[in-house]
Design an enzyme around this catalytic site. Structure first.
Site, PDB file in Angstrom:
ATOM      1  N   ARG A   1       1.188  -0.851   0.349  1.00 38.58           N
ATOM      2  CA  ARG A   1      -0.279   0.054   0.758  1.00 38.58           C
ATOM      3  C   ARG A   1       0.911   1.289  -0.045  1.00 38.58           C
ATOM      4  O   ARG A   1       0.393   2.112  -0.567  1.00 38.58           O
ATOM      5  CB  ARG A   1      -0.854   0.339   1.017  1.00 38.58           C
ATOM      6  CG  ARG A   1      -1.867  -0.699   1.055  1.00 38.58           C
ATOM      7  CD  ARG A   1      -2.829  -1.076   2.963  1.00 38.58           C
ATOM      8  NE  ARG A   1      -2.823   0.487   3.527  1.00 38.58           N
ATOM      9  CZ  ARG A   1      -4.628   0.316   3.315  1.00 38.58           C
ATOM     10  NH1 ARG A   1      -5.442  -0.114   2.114  1.00 38.58           N
ATOM     11  NH2 ARG A   1      -4.657   1.679   3.727  1.00 38.58           N
TER      12      ARG A   1
ATOM     13  N   ARG B   1      -0.219   5.370  16.904  1.00 40.00           N
ATOM     14  CA  ARG B   1       0.012   7.113  16.195  1.00 40.00           C
ATOM     15  C   ARG B   1      -0.675   8.260  16.910  1.00 40.00           C
ATOM     16  O   ARG B   1      -1.591   7.591  17.656  1.00 40.00           O
ATOM     17  CB  ARG B   1       0.002   7.143  14.040  1.00 40.00           C
ATOM     18  CG  ARG B   1      -1.908   6.516  14.569  1.00 40.00           C
ATOM     19  CD  ARG B   1      -2.060   6.581  12.670  1.00 40.00           C
ATOM     20  NE  ARG B   1      -3.015   5.401  12.292  1.00 40.00           N
ATOM     21  CZ  ARG B   1      -3.306   5.076  11.106  1.00 40.00           C
ATOM     22  NH1 ARG B   1      -2.624   5.705  10.593  1.00 40.00           N
ATOM     23  NH2 ARG B   1      -4.516   3.967  11.022  1.00 40.00           N
TER      24      ARG B   1
ATOM     25  N   TYR C   1      -9.721  -5.099   3.425  1.00 41.34           N
ATOM     26  CA  TYR C   1      -8.903  -4.088   4.432  1.00 41.34           C
ATOM     27  C   TYR C   1      -9.527  -3.296   3.053  1.00 41.34           C
ATOM     28  O   TYR C   1      -8.387  -2.609   1.890  1.00 41.34           O
ATOM     29  CB  TYR C   1      -7.820  -4.228   3.868  1.00 41.34           C
ATOM     30  CG  TYR C   1      -6.840  -2.986   4.697  1.00 41.34           C
ATOM     31  CD1 TYR C   1      -7.499  -1.738   5.068  1.00 41.34           C
ATOM     32  CD2 TYR C   1      -5.628  -3.443   5.097  1.00 41.34           C
ATOM     33  CE1 TYR C   1      -6.416  -1.202   6.008  1.00 41.34           C
ATOM     34  CE2 TYR C   1      -4.739  -2.653   4.960  1.00 41.34           C
ATOM     35  CZ  TYR C   1      -5.048  -1.141   5.535  1.00 41.34           C
ATOM     36  OH  TYR C   1      -4.901  -0.293   6.412  1.00 41.34           O
TER      37      TYR C   1
ATOM     38  N   ASP D   1     -10.827   0.493   0.821  1.00 41.21           N
ATOM     39  CA  ASP D   1      -9.947   2.224   1.317  1.00 41.21           C
ATOM     40  C   ASP D   1     -11.555   2.973   1.062  1.00 41.21           C
ATOM     41  O   ASP D   1     -12.268   2.060   0.363  1.00 41.21           O
ATOM     42  CB  ASP D   1      -9.314   2.726   0.635  1.00 41.21           C
ATOM     43  CG  ASP D   1      -7.726   2.860   0.672  1.00 41.21           C
ATOM     44  OD1 ASP D   1      -7.043   2.525   2.163  1.00 41.21           O
ATOM     45  OD2 ASP D   1      -6.601   2.560  -0.156  1.00 41.21           O
TER      46      ASP D   1
HETATM   47  N1  UDP Z   1       3.645   0.885   7.561  1.00 42.54           N
HETATM   48  C1  UDP Z   1       4.538   1.158   7.950  1.00 42.54           C
HETATM   49  N2  UDP Z   1       5.088   2.318   8.606  1.00 42.54           N
HETATM   50  C2  UDP Z   1       4.308   3.479   9.409  1.00 42.54           C
HETATM   51  C3  UDP Z   1       3.269   3.347   8.869  1.00 42.54           C
HETATM   52  C4  UDP Z   1       2.705   2.080   7.794  1.00 42.54           C
HETATM   53  O1  UDP Z   1       5.129  -0.079   8.292  1.00 42.54           O
HETATM   54  O2  UDP Z   1       5.023   4.534   9.357  1.00 42.54           O
HETATM   55  C5  UDP Z   1       3.315  -0.124   7.088  1.00 42.54           C
HETATM   56  C6  UDP Z   1       2.200  -1.430   8.002  1.00 42.54           C
HETATM   57  O3  UDP Z   1       2.665  -2.982   7.466  1.00 42.54           O
HETATM   58  C7  UDP Z   1       1.168  -0.928   7.874  1.00 42.54           C
HETATM   59  C8  UDP Z   1       1.036  -0.637   6.677  1.00 42.54           C
HETATM   60  O4  UDP Z   1       1.879   0.113   5.994  1.00 42.54           O
HETATM   61  O5  UDP Z   1       0.120  -1.918   8.220  1.00 42.54           O
HETATM   62  C9  UDP Z   1      -0.364  -0.257   6.218  1.00 42.54           C
HETATM   63  O6  UDP Z   1      -0.565   1.402   7.279  1.00 42.54           O
HETATM   64  P1  UDP Z   1      -1.369   2.375   7.599  1.00 42.54           P
HETATM   65  O7  UDP Z   1      -0.941   3.367   8.367  1.00 42.54           O
HETATM   66  O8  UDP Z   1      -1.464   3.693   5.910  1.00 42.54           O
HETATM   67  O9  UDP Z   1      -2.876   1.784   7.297  1.00 42.54           O
HETATM   68  P2  UDP Z   1      -4.321   2.832   7.438  1.00 42.54           P
HETATM   69  O10 UDP Z   1      -4.396   2.619   8.963  1.00 42.54           O
HETATM   70  O11 UDP Z   1      -4.275   4.230   7.838  1.00 42.54           O
HETATM   71  O12 UDP Z   1      -5.244   1.832   6.631  1.00 42.54           O
END
Ligand code: UDP
Length: 374
Positions: free
Chosen positions: A169, A277, A351, A353
């Site tokens: 992604r 986060r 999953y 979007d």
């Molecule tokens: N990811 C990561 N580090 C980061 C952000 C994302 O390794 O700082 C990887 C991680 O495997 C995660 C995937 O990218 O499960 C998708 O993350 P994102 O935060 O984009 O997912 P969202 O929760 O926003 O759908």
């Protein structure tokens, strides 16, 4: 009698309802929560649209979806550029020249590419899991500092036990470009997502605080067909076993300061920090209120991931082999339910979007309405 009973007023349900109503169908939308909008729900706190169920940044490459959604809301120019905080060191995301420069001191794309090429040598053959996929994309240093801890916190599983597609992604770029998404169109609906969903549901009967599964037979009797956007295993009373989901818990605080972290999203990528986060909601709308004035306070949400258990909100399906196989069994049961359409992240255990949810809802409703009209 309604033509459609729509269970869930999130994006899938709202798009379906909007289109069915437009085609002259009688539609009833129900939701077990006291508010519409499912997990895109935004709540106004101190003049800030708080993304109550996690950050939602709309992005798409699909022009039809973009043309569709922009009729229902005006989008701002927000571009997602999260910052990664690894033990106090900050890195740009997604993985791009700013990240590589900070990590290795490399200056040119050629130097960055050489560094990655050297580090990916440890992976031979097709990557079998997320760890191998990540190292093969960006090398071990970035994997260890920016991926491993975050991913394991988010999914509660070892990176070796997660599917490779999750990390695909994220873009990897040899340019100085911090835009997290490779999308032609991106933004946040001005006025908040709740307002956008309310626009979709305009003129449609909505009953809130109604739990479909608790009152299934009475509710089913109200309509010809049901559009179910809840969890598919819950629909079938978990008769084949429970699918696994990840849940998220938010600790939200109002702070008496104008600027906490200077960005909408900061990812904590080490393993030790318990949250994945922190979202500072005002930056989705550039820190301004609806009249364009600076907001004096700020609202932040720390996000904690956990394994879903009954009673929690399911957020992310765990699309590993075991769960995908179980979902395939539930899908067979779903196909037998001729009166029911299963849709959305929970109904299809995918999953998705937001743009894919809209796309799928539009395809489904179009197909459905053409059938009914025959
Ligand atoms: N990811 C990561 N580090 C980061 C952000 C994302 O390794 O700082 C990887 C991680 O495997 C995660 C995937 O990218 O499960 C998708 O993350 P994102 O935060 O984009 O997912 P969202 O929760 O926003 O759908």
């Amino acid at each position: 009698m309604y033509d459609y009973l729509i269970v869930g007023s999130g994006l899938y349900g709202a798009v379906f309802a909007h289109e069915a109503k437009k085609a002259g169908k009688r539609v009833l939308v129900i939701d077990k929560r006291p508010n519409i909008a499912g997990n895109v729900y935004t709540e106004t706190v101190e003049g800030i649209h708080v993304h109550k169920y996690g950050a939602h940044i709309f992005h798409t490459n699909n022009i039809e979806v973009w043309n569709y959604i922009t009729q229902l809301a005006t989008f701002n120019r927000f571009t997602n550029s999260p910052v990664a905080n690894y033990k106090g060191e900050l890195f740009s995301l997604p993985f791009n020249m700013y990240t590589f420069n900070k990590m290795w001191g490399v200056v040119t794309p050629e130097e960055a590419a050489a560094k990655i090429a050297e580090q990916r040598k440890e992976i031979t053959g097709e990557p079998k899991n997320l760890e191998e996929q990540a190292i093969s994309l960006v090398g071990r240093d970035i994997y260890e500092k920016l991926i491993k801890g975050y991913t394991e916190k988010q999914w509660g599983r070892d990176c070796k036990d997660l599917p490779a597609f999750i990390i695909k992604r994220l873009p990897v770029r040899l340019t100085f470009d911090n835009n997290y998404f490779n999308a032609l169109y991106q933004g946040i609906p001005i006025g908040g997502y709740t307002q956008m969903i309310a626009n979709m549901l305009d003129g449609i009967e909505v009953r809130l605080g109604v739990d479909y599964l608790e009152h299934k037979s009475e509710l089913d009797a109200l309509a010809e067909k049901v559009v179910y956007t809840g969890a598919i295993d819950a629909y079938f009373g978990y008769q084949l076993g429970t699918l696994e989901y990840r849940s998220v818990r938010f600790e939200t605080e109002i702070l008496d300061m104008p600027n906490f972290q200077g960005n909408a999203a900061v990812n904590y990528t080490d393993r030790e920090t318990p949250w994945t986060r922190i979202i500072e909601h005002k930056w989705f709308e550039f820190g301004k209120d609806k009249n364009g004035n600076d907001l004096p306070k700020t609202v932040i949400s720390r996000e904690f991931s956990s394994e879903w258990k009954p009673g929690d909100e399911p957020y992310y399906p765990v699309n590993d082999e075991k769960n995908s196989a179980l979902y395939a069994e539930y899908k067979k049961l779903a196909e037998e339910e001729s009166k029911v359409i299963f849709g959305g992240r929970l109904g299809e255990y995918k999953y998705y979007d937001m743009d894919a949810v809209i796309d799928n809802a539009l395809i489904k409703v179009k197909n459905e309405l053409s059938k009914v009209n025959v």
